[in-house]
Design a protein around this motif. Structure first.
Motif, PDB file in Angstrom:
ATOM      1  N   TRP A 125       0.937  -1.329  -0.212  1.00  0.00           N
ATOM      2  CA  TRP A 125      -0.174  -0.026  -0.126  1.00  0.00           C
ATOM      3  C   TRP A 125       0.817   1.117  -0.003  1.00  0.00           C
ATOM      4  N   ARG A 127       0.941   5.647  -0.322  1.00  0.00           N
ATOM      5  CA  ARG A 127       0.055   6.853  -0.445  1.00  0.00           C
ATOM      6  C   ARG A 127       1.084   7.787  -1.439  1.00  0.00           C
ATOM      7  N   VAL A 142      -4.276   6.640  -2.327  1.00  0.00           N
ATOM      8  CA  VAL A 142      -3.684   5.528  -1.889  1.00  0.00           C
ATOM      9  C   VAL A 142      -3.923   4.440  -2.676  1.00  0.00           C
ATOM     10  N   ARG A 143      -2.993   3.587  -3.317  1.00  0.00           N
ATOM     11  CA  ARG A 143      -3.319   2.404  -3.982  1.00  0.00           C
ATOM     12  C   ARG A 143      -2.663   1.308  -3.308  1.00  0.00           C
ATOM     13  N   TRP A 144      -3.217   0.099  -3.706  1.00  0.00           N
ATOM     14  CA  TRP A 144      -2.605  -1.141  -3.193  1.00  0.00           C
ATOM     15  C   TRP A 144      -2.255  -1.944  -4.510  1.00  0.00           C
TER      16      TRP A 144
END
Length: 341
Positions: A125, A127, A142-144
């Motif tokens: 994860w 940011r 945010v991405r995962w």
């Protein structure tokens, strides 16, 4: 000593690590023209200086998704070059408008790690913040992403899963400086519908479809300087197919949503998103939306919370009886858009 960049693997990330991504990118009118060529984008504020000036802006800003793709593309060599899949988004906020001539760069902080049970990959994860030439934030999200391990015997890190908000609250949405809809021309915008004309729970079939060709999706991904191998290298997947960049589907679906949401002029936030199934050249993408919420954010300006679904199948079909996404569903995106109240 090797001088090439093989990209980071799962074991190369640590909680709290901050990564400054190369290479800054100055966006110009060329990006706008090529974006319109790639996607059927017709939202008036991002299309016309004259229309934007009537809405109180200094000119027509770059489409919000150009900003998103540019900032995202910077992160790929450091975050997802060795990705198996990009899994989702949360807490995305568009913090100020970007105009032709602005220069964007990206920074990411690692906020979560979890090794998968197979020991061959893990979820990271991050940011990410996009900044302009004055070091002012223009975008944060945010991405995962699932990333391969270089060494399957490398020890698993301590699991840290960030606590992420389900939705950006309306009071946290940023209205661009100067924006007003007091002199808004609904005829030139394309539709008469204000926020008050949409009911929570209403669903809209955007009717049109776009068949994706191999060349155009690779051209789009190069435009954003996204270097993920799965989008270009037919030998990188066992099936020999090039995976369509998920952002390409987001832009297609958003552009298609004009038919029914022409006055949802600007994206203020991305609450969440999932790339439900892979997309390949030859697929025909259609879109539908559901109105999830509505809020007043400034005098004369409202925000619609929208679910935008891209699919190869029928409108309004999303999940099966087992609760899983249907195989034709490509994208499930939850976002806020600014619209005349």
């Amino acid at each position: 000593m090797t001088k090439t960049n093989p990209g980071r693997f799962f074991e190369d990330y640590t909680i709290g690590q901050t990564i400054r991504h190369a290479v800054p990118r100055t966006v110009a009118e060329g990006e706008r023209a090529l974006y319109t060529a790639l996607y059927p984008q017709r939202f008036a504020v991002a299309s016309s200086d004259a229309f934007a000036l009537e809405c109180g802006l200094d000119g027509s800003p770059i489409d919000d998704l150009i900003t998103f793709h540019t900032v995202f593309g910077k992160t790929v060599p450091d975050i997802s070059l060795n990705a198996v899949a990009n899994l989702g988004y949360a807490e995305g906020r568009f913090l100020q408008s970007v105009f032709p001539g602005d220069t964007l760069r990206s920074e990411s902080e690692v906020i979560g790690l979890k090794q998968n049970s197979n020991g061959k990959s893990g979820v990271v994860w991050v940011r990410t913040t996009g900044l302009n030439q004055s070091d002012e934030p223009v975008l944060s999200y945010v991405r995962w992403v699932m990333v391969r391990k270089r060494d399957v015997d490398a020890p698993a890190p301590e699991t840290v899963i960030p606590d992420l908000a389900d939705v950006v609250p309306p009071e946290a949405l940023i209205v661009p400086e100067g924006l007003t809809f007091d002199s808004y021309d609904f005829a030139l915008a394309g539709e008469p519908h204000r926020a008050a004309d949409y009911e929570i729970g209403e669903r809209i079939d955007h009717v049109d479809g776009v068949t994706i060709e191999e060349a155009e999706h690779m051209l789009a991904t190069r435009l954003w300087q996204n270097t993920a191998k799965v989008h270009f290298d037919a030998t990188h997947r066992e099936d020999g197919r090039r995976l369509i960049y998920g952002g390409h589907i987001i832009s297609l679906a958003r552009a298609l949503s004009f038919n029914g949401l022409a006055n949802a002029q600007m994206i203020a936030a991305i609450n969440g998103g999932a790339h439900a199934n892979p997309c390949f050249a030859g697929d025909t993408v259609r879109a539908w939306s559901e109105v999830l919420d509505r809020a007043q954010v400034a005098p004369g300006i409202a925000a619609l919370r929208l679910r935008l679904v891209a699919t190869r199948g029928a409108a309004f079909a999303l999940r099966g009886e087992d609760g899983k996404y249907l195989p034709d569903v490509l994208l499930d995106l939850d976002y806020w858009a600014l619209i005349p109240a």
